[in-house]
Design a protein around this motif. Structure first.
Motif, PDB file in Angstrom:
ATOM      1  N   VAL A 279       2.057  16.110  11.310  1.00  0.00           N
ATOM      2  CA  VAL A 279       3.444  15.878  10.921  1.00  0.00           C
ATOM      3  C   VAL A 279       4.032  14.571  11.440  1.00  0.00           C
ATOM      4  O   VAL A 279       5.061  14.106  10.945  1.00  0.00           O
ATOM      5  N   GLU A 280       3.389  13.954  12.413  1.00  0.00           N
ATOM      6  CA  GLU A 280       4.028  12.847  13.137  1.00  0.00           C
ATOM      7  C   GLU A 280       4.469  11.693  12.240  1.00  0.00           C
ATOM      8  O   GLU A 280       5.496  11.069  12.470  1.00  0.00           O
ATOM      9  N   GLY A 281       3.694  11.394  11.201  1.00  0.00           N
ATOM     10  CA  GLY A 281       4.042  10.276  10.350  1.00  0.00           C
ATOM     11  C   GLY A 281       5.340  10.452   9.584  1.00  0.00           C
ATOM     12  O   GLY A 281       5.963   9.468   9.160  1.00  0.00           O
ATOM     13  N   TYR A 282       5.781  11.693   9.416  1.00  0.00           N
ATOM     14  CA  TYR A 282       7.023  11.967   8.689  1.00  0.00           C
ATOM     15  C   TYR A 282       8.274  11.871   9.574  1.00  0.00           C
ATOM     16  O   TYR A 282       9.378  11.675   9.078  1.00  0.00           O
ATOM     17  N   LEU A 283       8.105  12.068  10.875  1.00  0.00           N
ATOM     18  CA  LEU A 283       9.256  12.349  11.733  1.00  0.00           C
ATOM     19  C   LEU A 283      10.301  11.250  11.742  1.00  0.00           C
ATOM     20  O   LEU A 283      11.508  11.509  11.632  1.00  0.00           O
ATOM     21  N   GLY A 284       9.861  10.006  11.919  1.00  0.00           N
ATOM     22  CA  GLY A 284      10.811   8.924  12.107  1.00  0.00           C
ATOM     23  C   GLY A 284      11.747   8.733  10.931  1.00  0.00           C
ATOM     24  O   GLY A 284      12.980   8.676  11.095  1.00  0.00           O
ATOM     25  N   TYR A 285      11.191   8.651   9.733  1.00  0.00           N
ATOM     26  CA  TYR A 285      12.032   8.318   8.591  1.00  0.00           C
ATOM     27  C   TYR A 285      12.763   9.521   8.007  1.00  0.00           C
ATOM     28  O   TYR A 285      13.857   9.363   7.449  1.00  0.00           O
TER      29      TYR A 285
END
Length: 325
Positions: free
Chosen positions: A279-285
């Motif tokens: 999931v990490e790639g989704y968190l920021g944006y």
């Protein structure tokens, strides 16, 4: 009250008629653990980190939706400690999924000051129960005996969903009479795939989304490695949904490179099938989108501006488009 959930291995959450076909080739494969995700943008880094609020949950104690489903709620443990009221996000699960399987994502959003409510049902495509969740919290905000009394910003409401829940998110937005200010879809099945299946919800056509009446803003997210035909597996499919949305609303789209259908369920790495990196790639944006749209964060807003926004040039993403100025 805090709850620790046991995740179910091997569950694939997408439209039922595609499950066996799409995942047969990987049904006996244990996902490899990916290297830790490293944000590639300054503002992405800010919102990829956990927010300033400790988080608590209420699971199965809040009842009920119009179809008798309980709600799970993620929210800041220090809710009401400041004069700022918390915006609301309604969550929609993928087919066969339950809210606890998205705990890492929903907890992350709550750490940034949002109250996330999710009906615990496995068919969210109509969006009706998502709207029921918003109504429930609105009532709680007016109830002196509620933990949420006068602590919620009921004028700042968003919706987000995975797979079939993406259909539910847009359906809820279209039928909310402007209550839902922003909608985010993740790995939403393509319209052509959805229309070719038996009814996901008997008696209801969840595929025919009235996109022309959606107001506010919409973010369409998918992954380049999704074996299920989605709004983002190819630019053309996602482009069609993007173009069908009114030109008058703020909208953006992009695909996360190497993300498969269930990466959004990572906790944070992959222990489930249909997940490559987690999931990490989704968190920021995703966090930045809601900070912009529901909290008026000017730093977050700059990320999505057409032509110059960090989101549009981040090497972890492709197929980006935005009309935001």
């Amino acid at each position: 009250m805090n709850h620790t959930y046991t995740r179910q291995r091997g569950r694939v959450h997408t439209v039922a008629a595609v499950i066996a076909l799409s995942f047969a080739a990987i049904s006996s494969v244990t996902p490899a653990q990916a290297a830790p995700y490293q944000p590639a943008g300054t503002i992405e880094t800010t919102y990829h980190a956990a927010g300033p609020h400790p988080v608590t949950t209420r699971a199965g104690t809040d009842c009920c939706s119009s179809t008798g489903d309980v709600f799970d709620i993620w929210y800041p443990a220090d809710l009401g400690a400041s004069a700022t009221r918390a915006p609301i996000i309604a969550w929609g699960n993928g087919t066969l999924a339950h809210p606890r399987e998205y705990d890492y994502l929903l907890r992350h959003l709550a750490s940034w000051g949002f109250v996330v409510i999710a009906p615990d049902l496995t068919n969210t495509g109509t969006g009706a129960q998502m709207l029921d969740g918003v109504s429930y919290l609105t009532q709680q905000n007016s109830d002196p005996g509620s933990e949420f009394y006068r602590k919620l910003d009921t004028g700042a409401v968003g919706a987000m969903g995975h797979s079939q829940g993406g259909l539910g998110t847009l359906n809820a937005a279209a039928r909310s009479n402007g209550l839902i200010k922003t909608a985010v879809t993740i790995e939403m099945p393509s319209q052509s795939l959805c229309a070719s299946l038996p009814p996901l919800i008997p008696g209801q056509n969840v595929c025919d989304i009235p996109t022309t009446v959606i107001s506010g803003s919409v973010l369409l997210i998918s992954g380049t490695a999704d074996p299920v035909p989605t709004t983002g597996t190819t630019g053309g499919a996602m482009q069609g949904v993007y173009d069908a949305l009114p030109a008058s609303i703020s909208k953006a789209r992009a695909s996360l490179i190497n993300a498969s259908h269930n990466d959004i369920q990572g906790q944070p790495g992959c222990t489930n099938l249909g997940c490559n990196d987690g999931v990490e790639g989704y968190l920021g944006y995703l966090t930045a989108w809601f900070m912009d749209r529901l909290r008026g964060d000017s730093q977050a807003h700059r990320v999505f501006v057409s032509g110059t926004g960090e989101f549009l040039h981040n090497p972890h993403w492709t197929d980006q488009q935005s009309n935001i100025d």
